[in-house]
Design an enzyme around this catalytic site. Structure first.
Site, PDB file in Angstrom:
ATOM      1  CG  ASP A 146       8.286 -23.123 -11.078  1.00  0.00           C
ATOM      2  OD1 ASP A 146       8.721 -21.969 -11.207  1.00  0.00           O
ATOM      3  OD2 ASP A 146       8.071 -23.888 -12.039  1.00  0.00           O
ATOM      4  CG  ASP A 161       9.233 -28.878  -7.740  1.00  0.00           C
ATOM      5  OD1 ASP A 161       8.743 -28.976  -8.875  1.00  0.00           O
ATOM      6  OD2 ASP A 161       8.885 -27.997  -6.916  1.00  0.00           O
TER       7      ASP A 161
END
Length: 204
Positions: free
Chosen positions: A33, A31
């Protein structure tokens, strides 16, 4: 006169990723953010690493980006043993600019954005079964459990990063992946990591 036969329908499966250039390498989906970086449209009170200015729906916006401590070393370490895929629910216009700045050494093999997620009940889910990779050779690292709800056994849920410059979560992951080198089914290692983390949380 015979009627022309209709062509048989083909059951084709289209994957989000091209075939791996090195099939022997496991794949790590990361991922973006709150896992590798934190960004904000507001000027942060703490030092930031860079600014990106994407144009979203015709409007140029500023995002101030803070890199998670150890992210450069983490990506460099992973690149030696794994295929690295960034899988973010962020918009391509924004995330691609962040990754251009983050991946200076070009160690990331592939990038997937929101348009590669599946939307379920208003949430974006990252379906690893649609990636064209064997699930026993895949792990995903994400702070949001909704993202890996289809394959929780492949997931390492990392603590969200906001602006704690003493954060050491990526250093923990380097030690983990170094220790599990050679494990046949990466899901077994992920299960052990989750168990050890739970025990540590109970002690803290």
């Amino acid at each position: 006169m015979k009627k022309p036969q209709k062509p048989k329908s083909l059951n084709l499966c289209f994957f989000a990723l091209p075939p791996s250039e090195n099939p022997e390498k496991p794949t790590i989906f990361l991922d973006l953010d709150e896992t590798l970086i934190h960004s904000s449209a507001d000027l942060p009170s703490k030092p930031f690493d860079f600014v990106v200015r994407p144009k979203i729906e015709g409007e140029t916006m500023d995002f101030y980006v803070i890199k998670r401590p150890g992210v450069d070393e983490f990506l460099d370490f992973l690149s030696k043993k794994f295929e690295i895929v960034i899988f973010t629910a962020g918009l391509r216009e924004y995330a691609s600019l962040v990754l251009d700045n983050l991946d200076k050494n070009r160690v990331i093999n592939h990038r997937l954005y929101r348009d590669s997620c599946r939307e379920l009940d208003g949430k974006y889910v990252k379906d690893l079964a649609q990636m064209g990779r064997d699930l026993w050779k895949v792990a995903i690292i994400d702070d949001n459990p909704n993202s890996f709800s289809f394959q929780p056994e492949n997931a390492i849920q990392i603590k969200p990063f906001i602006d704690d410059l003493q954060d050491n979560e990526l250093s923990k992951l380097i030690r983990f992946f170094d220790a599990c080198d050679g494990v046949k089914d990466i899901r077994d290692a992920v299960k052990l990591f989750a168990h050890d983390n739970l025990q540590q949380d109970l002690l803290d």
